[in-house]
Design a protein around this motif. Sequence first.
Motif, PDB file in Angstrom:
ATOM      1  N   ILE B 191       0.846  -1.193   0.000  1.00 11.23           N
ATOM      2  CA  ILE B 191       0.000   0.000   0.000  1.00 11.23           C
ATOM      3  C   ILE B 191       0.879   1.240   0.000  1.00 11.23           C
ATOM      4  CG2 ILE B 191      -1.617   1.359   1.387  1.00 11.23           C
ATOM      5  CD1 ILE B 191      -2.847  -1.295   2.333  1.00 11.23           C
ATOM      6  N   ASP B 192       1.902   1.219   0.846  1.00  9.78           N
ATOM      7  CA  ASP B 192       2.790   2.365   0.959  1.00  9.78           C
ATOM      8  C   ASP B 192       3.606   2.559  -0.313  1.00  9.78           C
ATOM      9  OD1 ASP B 192       4.770   4.236   2.488  1.00  9.78           O
ATOM     10  OD2 ASP B 192       3.202   3.649   3.915  1.00  9.78           O
ATOM     11  N   ARG B 193       4.078   1.474  -0.868  1.00 10.35           N
ATOM     12  CA  ARG B 193       4.996   1.541  -1.996  1.00 10.35           C
ATOM     13  C   ARG B 193       4.285   1.806  -3.318  1.00 10.35           C
ATOM     14  NH1 ARG B 193       9.992  -0.269  -2.194  1.00 10.35           N
ATOM     15  NH2 ARG B 193       9.923  -1.660  -0.424  1.00 10.35           N
ATOM     16  N   ASN B 194       3.161   1.084  -3.539  1.00  7.48           N
ATOM     17  CA  ASN B 194       2.517   1.136  -4.856  1.00  7.48           C
ATOM     18  C   ASN B 194       1.172   1.849  -4.866  1.00  7.48           C
ATOM     19  OD1 ASN B 194       4.657  -0.602  -5.524  1.00  7.48           O
ATOM     20  ND2 ASN B 194       3.417  -2.394  -5.020  1.00  7.48           N
ATOM     21  N   GLY B 195       0.668   2.194  -3.699  1.00  6.53           N
ATOM     22  CA  GLY B 195      -0.651   2.826  -3.635  1.00  6.53           C
ATOM     23  C   GLY B 195      -1.747   1.793  -3.403  1.00  6.53           C
ATOM     24  N   SER B 196      -2.875   2.276  -2.867  1.00  8.74           N
ATOM     25  CA  SER B 196      -3.961   1.384  -2.467  1.00  8.74           C
ATOM     26  C   SER B 196      -4.541   0.608  -3.640  1.00  8.74           C
ATOM     27  CB  SER B 196      -5.083   2.175  -1.805  1.00  8.74           C
ATOM     28  OG  SER B 196      -4.576   2.862  -0.707  1.00  8.74           O
ATOM     29  N   GLU B 197      -4.689   1.293  -4.789  1.00 10.78           N
ATOM     30  CA  GLU B 197      -5.340   0.632  -5.919  1.00 10.78           C
ATOM     31  C   GLU B 197      -4.516  -0.543  -6.419  1.00 10.78           C
ATOM     32  OE1 GLU B 197      -6.606   3.152  -9.152  1.00 10.78           O
ATOM     33  OE2 GLU B 197      -7.574   4.497  -7.700  1.00 10.78           O
ATOM     34  N   ALA B 198      -3.222  -0.322  -6.582  1.00 10.92           N
ATOM     35  CA  ALA B 198      -2.344  -1.402  -7.052  1.00 10.92           C
ATOM     36  C   ALA B 198      -2.337  -2.542  -6.040  1.00 10.92           C
ATOM     37  CB  ALA B 198      -0.931  -0.872  -7.271  1.00 10.92           C
ATOM     38  N   ALA B 199      -2.326  -2.172  -4.744  1.00 14.87           N
ATOM     39  CA  ALA B 199      -2.327  -3.202  -3.698  1.00 14.87           C
ATOM     40  C   ALA B 199      -3.597  -4.036  -3.786  1.00 14.87           C
ATOM     41  CB  ALA B 199      -2.203  -2.559  -2.327  1.00 14.87           C
ATOM     42  N   GLU B 200      -4.727  -3.359  -4.037  1.00 12.26           N
ATOM     43  CA  GLU B 200      -5.997  -4.085  -4.110  1.00 12.26           C
ATOM     44  C   GLU B 200      -6.039  -4.991  -5.345  1.00 12.26           C
ATOM     45  OE1 GLU B 200      -9.410  -1.961  -2.961  1.00 12.26           O
ATOM     46  OE2 GLU B 200     -10.814  -3.437  -3.764  1.00 12.26           O
ATOM     47  N   ALA B 201      -5.531  -4.480  -6.469  1.00  8.98           N
ATOM     48  CA  ALA B 201      -5.498  -5.291  -7.687  1.00  8.98           C
ATOM     49  C   ALA B 201      -4.670  -6.555  -7.449  1.00  8.98           C
ATOM     50  CB  ALA B 201      -4.927  -4.483  -8.848  1.00  8.98           C
ATOM     51  N   TRP B 202      -3.565  -6.378  -6.746  1.00 11.40           N
ATOM     52  CA  TRP B 202      -2.711  -7.530  -6.445  1.00 11.40           C
ATOM     53  C   TRP B 202      -3.455  -8.543  -5.572  1.00 11.40           C
ATOM     54  CZ3 TRP B 202      -0.641  -9.407  -1.767  1.00 11.40           C
ATOM     55  CH2 TRP B 202       0.331 -10.410  -1.919  1.00 11.40           C
ATOM     56  N   ALA B 203      -4.098  -8.041  -4.505  1.00 11.51           N
ATOM     57  CA  ALA B 203      -4.816  -8.934  -3.592  1.00 11.51           C
ATOM     58  C   ALA B 203      -5.915  -9.692  -4.335  1.00 11.51           C
ATOM     59  CB  ALA B 203      -5.403  -8.136  -2.432  1.00 11.51           C
ATOM     60  N   ARG B 204      -6.634  -8.993  -5.249  1.00 12.20           N
ATOM     61  CA  ARG B 204      -7.681  -9.660  -6.032  1.00 12.20           C
ATOM     62  C   ARG B 204      -7.096 -10.752  -6.918  1.00 12.20           C
ATOM     63  NH1 ARG B 204     -12.610  -7.274  -5.892  1.00 12.20           N
ATOM     64  NH2 ARG B 204     -12.610  -5.134  -5.086  1.00 12.20           N
ATOM     65  N   GLY B 205      -5.977 -10.419  -7.551  1.00 18.38           N
ATOM     66  CA  GLY B 205      -5.324 -11.393  -8.426  1.00 18.38           C
ATOM     67  C   GLY B 205      -4.902 -12.625  -7.653  1.00 18.38           C
ATOM     68  N   VAL B 206      -4.313 -12.424  -6.479  1.00 15.18           N
ATOM     69  CA  VAL B 206      -3.878 -13.550  -5.654  1.00 15.18           C
ATOM     70  C   VAL B 206      -5.083 -14.393  -5.232  1.00 15.18           C
ATOM     71  CG1 VAL B 206      -2.822 -14.211  -3.467  1.00 15.18           C
ATOM     72  CG2 VAL B 206      -1.787 -12.406  -4.840  1.00 15.18           C
ATOM     73  N   ALA B 207      -6.133 -13.694  -4.773  1.00 14.05           N
ATOM     74  CA  ALA B 207      -7.314 -14.415  -4.287  1.00 14.05           C
ATOM     75  C   ALA B 207      -7.954 -15.234  -5.402  1.00 14.05           C
ATOM     76  CB  ALA B 207      -8.323 -13.433  -3.688  1.00 14.05           C
ATOM     77  N   SER B 208      -7.861 -14.750  -6.654  1.00 12.55           N
ATOM     78  CA  SER B 208      -8.486 -15.495  -7.752  1.00 12.55           C
ATOM     79  C   SER B 208      -7.635 -16.701  -8.152  1.00 12.55           C
ATOM     80  CB  SER B 208      -8.704 -14.574  -8.953  1.00 12.55           C
ATOM     81  OG  SER B 208      -7.450 -14.242  -9.525  1.00 12.55           O
ATOM     82  N   ASN B 209      -6.421 -16.798  -7.613  1.00 15.29           N
ATOM     83  CA  ASN B 209      -5.556 -17.932  -7.947  1.00 15.29           C
ATOM     84  C   ASN B 209      -5.559 -19.039  -6.889  1.00 15.29           C
ATOM     85  OD1 ASN B 209      -4.763 -16.854 -10.354  1.00 15.29           O
ATOM     86  ND2 ASN B 209      -2.849 -15.965  -9.587  1.00 15.29           N
ATOM     87  N   PHE B 210      -6.339 -18.855  -5.812  1.00 14.67           N
ATOM     88  CA  PHE B 210      -6.322 -19.834  -4.729  1.00 14.67           C
ATOM     89  C   PHE B 210      -6.663 -21.242  -5.208  1.00 14.67           C
ATOM     90  CE2 PHE B 210      -7.482 -16.579  -1.193  1.00 14.67           C
ATOM     91  CZ  PHE B 210      -6.170 -16.161  -1.175  1.00 14.67           C
ATOM     92  N   ALA B 211      -5.897 -22.222  -4.727  1.00 13.32           N
ATOM     93  CA  ALA B 211      -6.221 -23.621  -4.995  1.00 13.32           C
ATOM     94  C   ALA B 211      -7.304 -24.100  -4.035  1.00 13.32           C
ATOM     95  CB  ALA B 211      -4.983 -24.487  -4.840  1.00 13.32           C
ATOM     96  N   ARG B 212      -7.401 -23.436  -2.874  1.00 10.69           N
ATOM     97  CA  ARG B 212      -8.385 -23.808  -1.853  1.00 10.69           C
ATOM     98  C   ARG B 212      -8.581 -22.583  -0.968  1.00 10.69           C
ATOM     99  NH1 ARG B 212      -4.518 -27.316   2.319  1.00 10.69           N
ATOM    100  NH2 ARG B 212      -3.265 -25.524   2.913  1.00 10.69           N
TER     101      ARG B 212
END
Lengths: 536, 356
Positions: B191-212
Motif C-alpha cells: 500500500i505504501d509503496r505502490n498505492g492502495s489501488e495497485a495493492a488491491e489489484a494484487w490482492a484480487r489477483g492472488v485471491a483469484s488464484n487460490f487452490a483452496r
Amino acid sequence: MELKAPLAFAPALRQLPVLLAGFVIALPVAIVVAAGIAEGGGAAWTHIRDTLLLRYLTGTLAVLTLTGALCLLMAVPAAWLVTMFRFPGRGLFEWLLVLPLAAPGYVLAYAWSDLAGVGGPLQSALREATGWSARDYWFPDISSLPGLCFVLACTLYPYVYLTARAAFISQSVCTMEAARSLGAGPGRTFWSVALPAARPAIAAGLALALMEAAADYGAAEFLGVPTLTFGIVRAWKSFGEPAAGARLALVLLALILTFVIVERQVRGRAGTQQSSIRWRRIARAELPRPAAIGAASLCAGLFTLAFALPVGRLVWRSLEAGTHSTRIWEALGNSILLASAGAALAFVLALIIALSIRKKGPIATFARIAASSGYAIPGAVLALGALAVITALPAGLSGFTAVAALAWVYAVRFTAAGTEPMVAALARAPASIGQAAQSLGATPFRRTFCVDLPVAMSGAAAAALVLFVEALKELPATLMLRPFNWDTLAVRAYAYASDERLASAALPSLLITMAGLLPVILLSRQISRARPGAAP
Amino acid sequence: MFKKTLAMAAVALVSACGKPATEAPVPGAAEAAISAAATEGQVLNIYSARHYDSDRALYAKFEADTGIKVNVRESGAPELLETMKAEGEASPADVIIVADAGALYRFQSEGFTQAVRSDALEAAIPAQLREKDGHWFGLARRARVIVYDPQLLPAEEVDTYADLAEDRLKGELCVRSSTNIYNLSLLGEFIDRNGSEAAEAWARGVASNFARPPEGGDTAQIEAVAAGQCAAALVNHYYWMRLATGTTEERLTAAKTAVSFPDQKDAGTHINITGAAVSSTSGSPELAVQFIEFLATREGQAMLTSETKEYPIVAGAAYPEGLEMLPGFRQSDFPLADLGPNQAEAQAIFDRAGWN
C-alpha cells in the motif's frame, strides 16, 4: 435418638452446606452474567451482534447437534454390545472404549489435523496406493465444522458410553428376563425395555458431553470453526471487549439452561425405578459368528478412530522429535498439582450437592443449576469472574492465590462432572432402600449419612477421577490465570501448536493423555464392579 | 467492571510480585554497563509472545550475568496486549517481546511502550528495523518468501510477489488467512509503496488464484505444496527452515519444494522482525534496556535465533544452524515502523478482494 425438638432449626442448618456450595460455584457465573447485562458491551458488541452473532449461534447449535448425534451413535451400541453379549475381545473393549476420555479435544484436533492433512500419512498413503495426485480426489477436511464434531465426539462419547453401560449393568436382569420370557427378541428387549430404562443415564451422559462440547475452545480455535465460545474468547482477545464476551456468554448460558431444563423434563417423564432387588450376574448371550465379528470390528474401529490412531501419531511424533526440554517435566508437575487441588475442591462441592438433591428443595436445585451452568461456561469467562472476586480480597493474585484461584475455577467448571455420576448412583439405588430407612424411623440426617452417602460414594470414586482428568485438560482459564513462570502441559501443548510446531506439541499432548489414562482405567474397572451382586 | 477489577488485580499482583525495594540507578545508565553487584536481587518482568526453549537459556544467561531475576509471562501477542489493557498503569511488565512490527505497533498505539535511548541499540540495529523514538527495536529478521514446487513451476515464474497475481497461477496458490498479521504487514508495505489501488489489484489477483480457501498456518501451506495440492505458497522463511532441519518426515516434505526470495531485481524481499519494547508501565526501564541490549549482543543474537531460525540483525552475529541452505538475498529497505498505520486499510482491502 429423639432430638426433634432441640433441632427445630435443623432443616435450615442442613441446607447451609449446599447453599454455600452453590454460592461458591455461582459467584463467578453471577459476575459474568451481571457484567453481560449491566455493561453495554462496548462498540465491539454492535459489530459482533450485527455480523458475527448469527454465525456463532448457528455454529454452536450445529456443533452440539452433530456432536450429540455422533456421541450417541458411537456410545450406545458399543455399550449395549459389551454389556450384553460375548464376542472376541469383549472384555478388552469394555475398558478400552473409555480411554479416549483421557485425550482432550484440542489434543485430538492437533493429532487428527496432522494425520488427515494433505501432507499427512493418511493422504500420502492414499496417493501412494492409487498413484493419484492431491488434486484427483476428495478427502474429508478436519478443519471444518463436521471435522470439529468428529474430533469432539471422539473424546466425549465415553461420557455417554460410561453412563449407558452403567445403566445397562445395573438393570435388574429379572426385568430383561421377563421381557424375554414374554417373547421379545434381543432387539425388542433393547428398544422397548433396556433403552427406555437407561434413558435417564444416557441423557445425563449426553448432557455432560454436550456441555463440554459447548465450552470447547482449543479445538474450535485450532480447526477454525466459529462457535459462541470461540467468539467469547475472541471478543476479549481480538476486540479487547470482555463485556462483549460476557454478552455472548449470556447467549451461551441461555442455550445451556434450556438444555438442562429439557434434559430434566426427559428424565422426569422417564422416571423408571427398579423395584426388584434381585441381582444376578448378567448371562451374556453368545453372538453368532458373523454378528460377533461385526461387534468386534465395530468396537475396534471406534477405538482406533478415537484413540489408537491419533495417540499413536502423537507417540510417533514425540519419538521422532525426541526431547531435551526439562520444562515439559516441570509442566507435568504443575499440571498434576493444579489438577489435584481443583479435583479435591470440586469433589467436596459435588458430594454436598449430590446428597442434597433428593430433598428437591429450591436451594439444592439452585446449587445443581449453578454447577451445570459453571460446566457450560468457557474457562476464560470464569477466569475473568474469579479475578474480580480475588481482587476484592487483600491477598491479591500472587503465586499461591493464583493457584487457589485456578483450583476454584476448575471446581466451578467441573463440579457438574462430579455431581452427575453421584446423582446417577443415587438414582440407580432401589427407591425402597431409602423408604425402608424412613419406615425404620431414621432421621433425614441419619438417612443421608448411613444410606445415601455410601450409595453416592460408589459413584464418588469415579467422580473424583473424572474431576482430576477434566482439570488436567483445562486450557483457557489456565492460560489466563497462571502466575509468572508457571506452565502446565495444556499451556505448553497449546503454545507449540499455535506456533505450528506440532512435533513439539506432541509430547505435552501425549503426557496429558497419559496422565489422564490411569484414572480413566481405574474408573472403568471400578464401574464394572459397582454392580450390586457382581463378583468381587 | 472487568477493567476496574482487573486493574485492581494487577495492583495486587505487583505488590505481591515484589518489585525491588531499592529503585534502580540513574536512568540512561544503561550504556554504562551496570555491574552484576548493582543489579543483584532486582527483578525484570518479561511479557513474551515466544515459546522457545532457547529463550529460557537466554534468560538464564542474563540472570547469571547480572544477578537480575527474570520473570516471564508467555502468551499470544493479542492476549498479552489485552492483559496489559486490563492491568493498565499497574502492569508489572518491563519488557514486551513479540513478533512482527505490526504487532509492536499495536502495543505502541495503545500507549504500552515507552521511548528509550540507547547508543548501543542505535549503533547495532539499522534504523529501518526500529522505531525512530525508541518505542521498539527489531532483534531478528524473517523474510516472507514463496515456496514452490520446482517440478511444476520454473523459478522465474515465481520470482516476484506480482507473479502470484498472474493468471497463469490460476488454481495453483495456497495462502493462509488474511487476518494473519504476516499478510497484513506484507500488504501494508505494498500500500505504501505502490498505492492502495495497485495493492488491491494484487490482492484480487492472488485471491483469484487460490487452490483452496485459506486454512491452516504457513506450515500447512508448505505441506500442501509438497503434496501437490498447489504449486506455490506464500510463507515466512523459517517455517520452511524448520521443516528442512526437522524430523525425517519433515525434511522429506521440505525437499520436495524450493524457496524463492521475491523481488530481488526490484525492491527486495519483504522482511519483518521479532522485536522488543520497554513497557510504559515499567518501574525500571534501565533494566529493561539493559536486557534488550543483551539481546543485541552477538551472544544474545545467536541464542535468540538458534531455535526460531530467524536471521540475526546485528552484524557479525552467527547464523543459526541450517540457514546456510538458503541463498543470500536482498531485503526490502522499507521502514517497518510505517507498516502499522496501514493495517486497517490492508484488512479492508483483503476483505473486498475476497481473501478470507
